[in-house]
Design a protein around this motif. Sequence first.
Motif, PDB file in Angstrom:
ATOM      1  N   ALA A 185       0.831  -1.202   0.000  1.00  0.00           N
ATOM      2  CA  ALA A 185       0.000   0.000   0.000  1.00  0.00           C
ATOM      3  C   ALA A 185       0.867   1.254   0.000  1.00  0.00           C
ATOM      4  O   ALA A 185       0.594   2.231  -0.709  1.00  0.00           O
ATOM      5  N   THR A 240      -9.474  -2.171  -7.524  1.00  0.00           N
ATOM      6  CA  THR A 240      -8.285  -1.701  -8.242  1.00  0.00           C
ATOM      7  C   THR A 240      -8.581  -0.430  -9.014  1.00  0.00           C
ATOM      8  O   THR A 240      -7.789   0.522  -9.002  1.00  0.00           O
ATOM      9  N   LEU A 264      -8.882   2.426  -6.563  1.00  0.00           N
ATOM     10  CA  LEU A 264      -7.558   2.838  -6.094  1.00  0.00           C
ATOM     11  C   LEU A 264      -6.851   3.713  -7.123  1.00  0.00           C
ATOM     12  O   LEU A 264      -6.305   4.779  -6.789  1.00  0.00           O
ATOM     13  N   ILE A 299      -7.859   5.976   0.277  1.00  0.00           N
ATOM     14  CA  ILE A 299      -7.026   5.093  -0.549  1.00  0.00           C
ATOM     15  C   ILE A 299      -6.532   3.915   0.286  1.00  0.00           C
ATOM     16  O   ILE A 299      -6.499   2.766  -0.179  1.00  0.00           O
ATOM     17  N   ALA A 318      -7.133   0.022  -0.362  1.00  0.00           N
ATOM     18  CA  ALA A 318      -5.975  -0.859  -0.489  1.00  0.00           C
ATOM     19  C   ALA A 318      -6.063  -2.014   0.510  1.00  0.00           C
ATOM     20  O   ALA A 318      -5.743  -3.168   0.182  1.00  0.00           O
TER      21      ALA A 318
END
Length: 437
Positions: free
Chosen positions: A245, A315, A318, A344, A348
């Motif tokens: 991350a 995904t 993110l 975020i 993650a």
Amino acid sequence: MTGTSAASPPEAPLTVGRLALLSIPALLIGVLSALSLWALEALAGLLEDTLWTNTPGALGIQPDNPWWIFTVLTFTGVAVGLVVWLAPGHGGPDSATTELEPHPLKLSVLPGLAIVLMLGLAGGVSLGPENPIIAINVSLAVAFVARIAKAVPPALVGALAIAATIGALFGTPVAAALVFTGVVSQFRAKGSLWDKLFLPLVAAGAGSITTHFVGGGLQTMQLGAPYGSPQPLDLLLGAVVACLAAAFALVGVYLFPLVHRAFRALRHPMLYIVAGGIVLGLLGMLGGPITLFKGLEQSAELLSHPDDYSPGELTVILLVKLAALVVAASAGFRGGRIFPAVFIGVAAGMLGGALLPALPFGLAVACGVLGVVLAVARDGWIALFVAVAVVGDVTVLPILCLIVLPGWLTVTWAREMLITPDDLARERGFDPAGSVR
């Protein structure tokens, strides 16, 4: 978060009498700083309702319509660009160049800064309120106390306003105490650590309590049963999630000065801020409403329905949110980077939990938040605090205190998510030494 110019009181003995006397302005600053934050967020909330509920409802448009998202963010860029161009003080300093410990601003600058902050919060820009509201509260506190208590050092007043606002933002004085643990080591006043922390804690406590009275603070969620005792496999898998991350967030950190330079090549704030609004609108069309705004409510939405999001969808979220954070921070919008980093980190951690089902879900989320906030804020205390607060489970703290170590090794060698004077010099065609390239 390394600057200390506004938070370094001059040398003075920290006697019991002095601490007790200075507690009065500390309490006042704490209450007023929290009320200032509440007022700005309340006004931004009213404007947000107008933009995202009332107006599309009157037009018969769904607020999550991609073209409505694009329209609102584009016109937010136009509105912010006009204020930065024409308002006295040009909307305050570029948030890309500031940390959480600012210099006091002229009072004439504050209305423009408040307006662009509210426009960004309401319009769905991927920035939080922390940098601008701290700058506003520091400036107001220094100006106010200078009129009524000239004996109180302005640097101390600034430090108390910072602590109070951090306490109000997170809804607890613990966050301010963790930030100031590092800062107060540089105070020249004689006394123990807790003597030096006393007044910032008074201000932060008053700010956090006021925030609870008016409603606000960091949202927490209890993600199932408490984690319990640390397990060796959890330590390994959690470190993997935190480090990955952090590495993902560092991609944004390294793109930050490049994107900032690209927008500033347009020179005029109307051009580069409107261009930023357009790009944010396109990203919003791609990522949807979940990728808009500062991210706290959206983090709660993700955690409320984790099974609704596949690894592929996480995904995309993110990638879009990291891009939106970098663009918003680079294009001249005013706001902080910590709250979007929390979102975020949540996404993650959820992705890490989905790919590593042996890792408890709450711990996976905490590790994701820990890694991203480490990379963006470059402060281990804040990263630990936010990671625990978001999942609402203090039993993850012991294992996070170990996981933070490889996480810190992942980020400590990298640049900070901050536009430095050297970066600005390069944008103007000079090398850091000042010669023309």
